[in-house]
Enzyme design. Structure first.
Site, mmCIF file in Angstrom:
data_model
loop_
_atom_site.group_PDB
_atom_site.id
_atom_site.type_symbol
_atom_site.label_atom_id
_atom_site.label_comp_id
_atom_site.label_asym_id
_atom_site.label_seq_id
_atom_site.Cartn_x
_atom_site.Cartn_y
_atom_site.Cartn_z
ATOM 1 C CE1 TYR A 30 70.030 31.399 70.841
ATOM 2 C CE2 TYR A 30 70.926 32.195 68.776
ATOM 3 C CZ TYR A 30 70.033 31.398 69.465
ATOM 4 O OH TYR A 30 69.167 30.599 68.783
HETATM 5 C C1 LIG Z 1 65.247 34.294 68.121
HETATM 6 C C2 LIG Z 1 63.918 33.968 68.784
HETATM 7 C C3 LIG Z 1 63.858 32.488 69.134
HETATM 8 C C4 LIG Z 1 63.815 34.795 70.086
HETATM 9 O O1 LIG Z 1 62.576 34.557 70.730
HETATM 10 P P1 LIG Z 1 61.600 35.781 71.129
HETATM 11 O O2 LIG Z 1 60.536 35.217 71.976
HETATM 12 O O3 LIG Z 1 61.203 36.498 69.889
HETATM 13 O O4 LIG Z 1 62.556 36.768 71.905
HETATM 14 P P2 LIG Z 1 63.052 36.796 73.400
HETATM 15 O O5 LIG Z 1 62.544 35.727 74.264
HETATM 16 O O6 LIG Z 1 64.519 36.985 73.313
HETATM 17 O O7 LIG Z 1 62.322 38.097 73.839
HETATM 18 C C5 LIG Z 1 63.039 39.250 74.044
HETATM 19 C C6 LIG Z 1 62.256 40.409 73.500
HETATM 20 O O8 LIG Z 1 60.949 40.383 74.057
HETATM 21 C C7 LIG Z 1 60.748 41.597 74.790
HETATM 22 N N1 LIG Z 1 59.953 41.236 75.969
HETATM 23 C C8 LIG Z 1 58.683 41.627 76.158
HETATM 24 N N2 LIG Z 1 58.237 41.127 77.316
HETATM 25 C C9 LIG Z 1 59.227 40.403 77.862
HETATM 26 C C10 LIG Z 1 59.363 39.648 79.044
HETATM 27 N N3 LIG Z 1 58.347 39.536 79.906
HETATM 28 N N4 LIG Z 1 60.531 39.014 79.291
HETATM 29 C C11 LIG Z 1 61.553 39.107 78.404
HETATM 30 N N5 LIG Z 1 61.481 39.822 77.259
HETATM 31 C C12 LIG Z 1 60.321 40.465 76.991
HETATM 32 C C13 LIG Z 1 62.106 42.129 75.087
HETATM 33 O O9 LIG Z 1 62.077 43.514 75.219
HETATM 34 C C14 LIG Z 1 62.895 41.704 73.876
HETATM 35 O O10 LIG Z 1 62.686 42.590 72.802
HETATM 36 P P3 LIG Z 1 63.894 42.906 71.783
HETATM 37 O O11 LIG Z 1 64.406 41.621 71.231
HETATM 38 O O12 LIG Z 1 63.222 43.753 70.761
HETATM 39 O O13 LIG Z 1 64.942 43.595 72.571
HETATM 40 C C15 LIG Z 1 62.717 34.339 67.873
HETATM 41 O O14 LIG Z 1 62.675 35.730 67.685
HETATM 42 C C16 LIG Z 1 62.754 33.647 66.521
HETATM 43 O O15 LIG Z 1 62.238 32.535 66.384
HETATM 44 N N6 LIG Z 1 63.348 34.310 65.519
HETATM 45 C C17 LIG Z 1 63.410 33.793 64.169
HETATM 46 C C18 LIG Z 1 64.065 32.453 64.065
HETATM 47 C C19 LIG Z 1 65.462 32.451 64.646
HETATM 48 O O16 LIG Z 1 66.251 33.360 64.385
HETATM 49 N N7 LIG Z 1 65.750 31.401 65.390
HETATM 50 C C20 LIG Z 1 67.046 31.177 65.937
HETATM 51 C C21 LIG Z 1 67.900 30.623 64.840
HETATM 52 S S1 LIG Z 1 69.365 30.005 65.431
#
Ligand SMILES: CC(C)(COP(=O)(O)OP(=O)(O)OC[C@H]1O[C@@H](n2cnc3c(N)ncnc32)[C@H](O)[C@@H]1OP(=O)(O)O)[C@@H](O)C(=O)NCCC(=O)NCCS
Length: 213
Positions: A183
């Site tokens: 976010y």
């Molecule tokens: C929060 C959530 C939706 C984020 O989705 P995600 O796919 O895991 O994460 P992102 O799209 O932000 O990916 C970013 C991460 O991927 C990595 N990454 C790898 N390849 C990537 C690419 N091609 N592009 C972007 N990021 C990449 C980044 O380095 C980053 O790592 P970091 O977070 O360790 O710094 C997910 O982790 C989730 O469902 N979490 C649990 C539930 C939750 O908290 N939901 C939100 C509640 S409000």
């Protein structure tokens, strides 16, 4: 295998509701059975005006050059998976939302919080007048950390016409989790911090930003 992003119609969501709720429960590490409590609410949301959803699916690509960690949208993929393939493909992530409107429980809760925090009436009206609530965004734990969450959020918000996007997320020490990092990276700023929604003992943050993203 590659990850394919696809919009979901209300009928698609109905069809894949169990999978979407499974992603949600596993991502949030909620106890099994939470799906059953949430199912009718998620279905009710699909009937709200302006509801929009996207999902990420794991698909076999006929294109052997496609990197296994590639995130494909319809425009980038040389061959789109068929509707039948998508219907059967494992779901890796889901996101949806809808425009805020008077009478919605979430909006009423946020207004109470804003009032308690001294926001003037005109500022509250301005914020509530036109916003998209990013209601759910979840990636299955086995697919987290590959950029799929960001891709889903960007796709969901790309063509929204509201003035703002708002969301709530659990407070966490030092904002040290992937949701907070995502976010902040997308430019969301604080609207309310440590807010308690009625009936939930956990503190939440309400975050928002102007659209377009
Ligand atoms: C929060 C959530 C939706 C984020 O989705 P995600 O796919 O895991 O994460 P992102 O799209 O932000 O990916 C970013 C991460 O991927 C990595 N990454 C790898 N390849 C990537 C690419 N091609 N592009 C972007 N990021 C990449 C980044 O380095 C980053 O790592 P970091 O977070 O360790 O710094 C997910 O982790 C989730 O469902 N979490 C649990 C539930 C939750 O908290 N939901 C939100 C509640 S409000």
């Amino acid at each position: 295998m590659a990850t394919f992003l696809s919009d979901l119609s209300p009928a698609d969501m109905q069809l894949r509701l169990r999978d979407a709720l499974g992603v949600y429960v596993d991502a949030m590490r909620y106890p099994r059975g939470t799906e059953n409590q949430r199912a009718s609410m998620w279905l009710e949301h699909t009937r709200r005006h302006g509801w929009q959803a996207v999902a990420a699916f794991e698909v076999n690509t006929p294109d052997s050059e496609t990197a296994t960690d590639a995130i494909l949208t319809g425009a980038e993929a040389r061959v789109d998976p068929s509707a039948a393939q998508l219907r059967a493909a494992p779901m890796l992530g889901v996101a949806y939302g809808y425009p805020g409107a008077p009478g919605q429980w979430w909006q009423q809760q946020v207004i109470v919080g804003l009032q308690r925090n001294g926001f003037p009436a005109h500022a509250i009206d301005r914020l509530m007048r036109s916003y998209f609530e990013l209601t759910e965004l979840h990636i299955h734990p086995r697919a987290q950390g590959r950029g799929i969450g960001e891709a889903l959020a960007r796709r969901l918000l790309a063509h929204r016409t509201e003035e703002y996007v708002l969301l709530s997320t659990p407070e966490t020490n030092g904002e040290a989790n992937r949701a907070w990092r995502l976010y902040r990276r997308l430019g969301f700023t604080d609207i309310l911090r440590s807010y308690y929604f009625a009936g939930d003992p956990r503190p939440f943050a309400i975050l928002g930003r102007a659209l377009p993203l």
